[in-house]
Design a protein around this motif. Sequence first.
Motif, mmCIF file in Angstrom:
data_model
loop_
_atom_site.group_PDB
_atom_site.id
_atom_site.type_symbol
_atom_site.label_atom_id
_atom_site.label_comp_id
_atom_site.label_asym_id
_atom_site.label_seq_id
_atom_site.Cartn_x
_atom_site.Cartn_y
_atom_site.Cartn_z
ATOM 1 N N PHE A 135 0.834 -1.204 0.000
ATOM 2 C CA PHE A 135 0.000 0.000 0.000
ATOM 3 C C PHE A 135 0.867 1.250 0.000
ATOM 4 O O PHE A 135 0.588 2.210 -0.730
ATOM 5 C CB PHE A 135 -0.907 -0.002 1.225
ATOM 6 C CG PHE A 135 -1.756 1.234 1.354
ATOM 7 C CD1 PHE A 135 -2.974 1.335 0.708
ATOM 8 C CD2 PHE A 135 -1.332 2.318 2.116
ATOM 9 C CE1 PHE A 135 -3.755 2.475 0.813
ATOM 10 C CE2 PHE A 135 -2.103 3.458 2.242
ATOM 11 C CZ PHE A 135 -3.308 3.545 1.582
ATOM 12 N N VAL A 162 0.384 3.423 -3.198
ATOM 13 C CA VAL A 162 -0.514 4.555 -2.938
ATOM 14 C C VAL A 162 0.230 5.772 -2.373
ATOM 15 O O VAL A 162 0.099 6.882 -2.903
ATOM 16 C CB VAL A 162 -1.644 4.150 -1.963
ATOM 17 C CG1 VAL A 162 -2.517 5.361 -1.634
ATOM 18 C CG2 VAL A 162 -2.486 3.040 -2.571
ATOM 19 N N LEU A 215 0.997 9.514 -4.136
ATOM 20 C CA LEU A 215 0.290 10.601 -3.475
ATOM 21 C C LEU A 215 1.247 11.726 -3.096
ATOM 22 O O LEU A 215 0.977 12.907 -3.358
ATOM 23 C CB LEU A 215 -0.425 10.076 -2.223
ATOM 24 C CG LEU A 215 -1.098 11.140 -1.336
ATOM 25 C CD1 LEU A 215 -2.187 11.875 -2.121
ATOM 26 C CD2 LEU A 215 -1.681 10.500 -0.083
#
Length: 245
Positions: free
Chosen positions: A109, A113, A117
């Motif tokens: 993750f 992600v 980001l």
Amino acid sequence: MIMVKIGNFFFRTRNYLFPVFYVFLFLPFTRISENYTTVFFIGLAIVILGQLVRMLTIGLVYIVRGGRNRRIYAEGLVTDGLFSHCRNPMYVGNILLIIGMSVLSNSLFAVVVMIPLFMFIYQTIVQAEEAYLRNSYGGGFDNYCASTNRWIPRLKGIGDTFRKNDFDLKKVVFKEYNTTYLWMLGATLLLAYNTHWLSSKLTLKNKGLYFLIAIAVLTSLYFTIRFIKKRQKRERKKMAHEQTL
């Protein structure tokens, strides 16, 4: 421009972003690999590279640019040191730290992600800063942009840059001790959280003791540097006050 507005928002709230990032590093998401030793050393190498970029940026020609009343501000247009090779070397260092810590977490993750980001966040902050610099320095900043990449460092002439600028180790220590402490503490905790490679050689009790000693040493160094920095700051204020009498 919408990206500039988003960048100004993230600039104002940037101090709250890293604690959130740190929390996600320790959440139990899908692992990158079961071989954490390899993952750890890859992540550590990336983190050290990011730290080195930050140290060289600060030690050669430090840019006095940051927030004033939580708004973007710059005392001048700095184009020397590593800033002659890349317009945002400090942010390059930060992104490398984020990539490295994400790998160290062994969290799919974090890699899939959190890295994209934060790259988006830094892109918007840079666009907001560039809008400010362009309004403040006009053609001078445009000429700088034309000859210097925003993100990818230009290595040509890097040797001349090192020769022309003295490296200020003291400035690096006092400016970077907080960042260095945080990533080293995080790396130690992630190693303790993820690894089992010591289990066959040491009891769990002894293993925990080694991690506690490492954390205690790091924390002691942090507060020692912090104490020296604050003492020197008080002494400078005292001298400045005495000179005005």
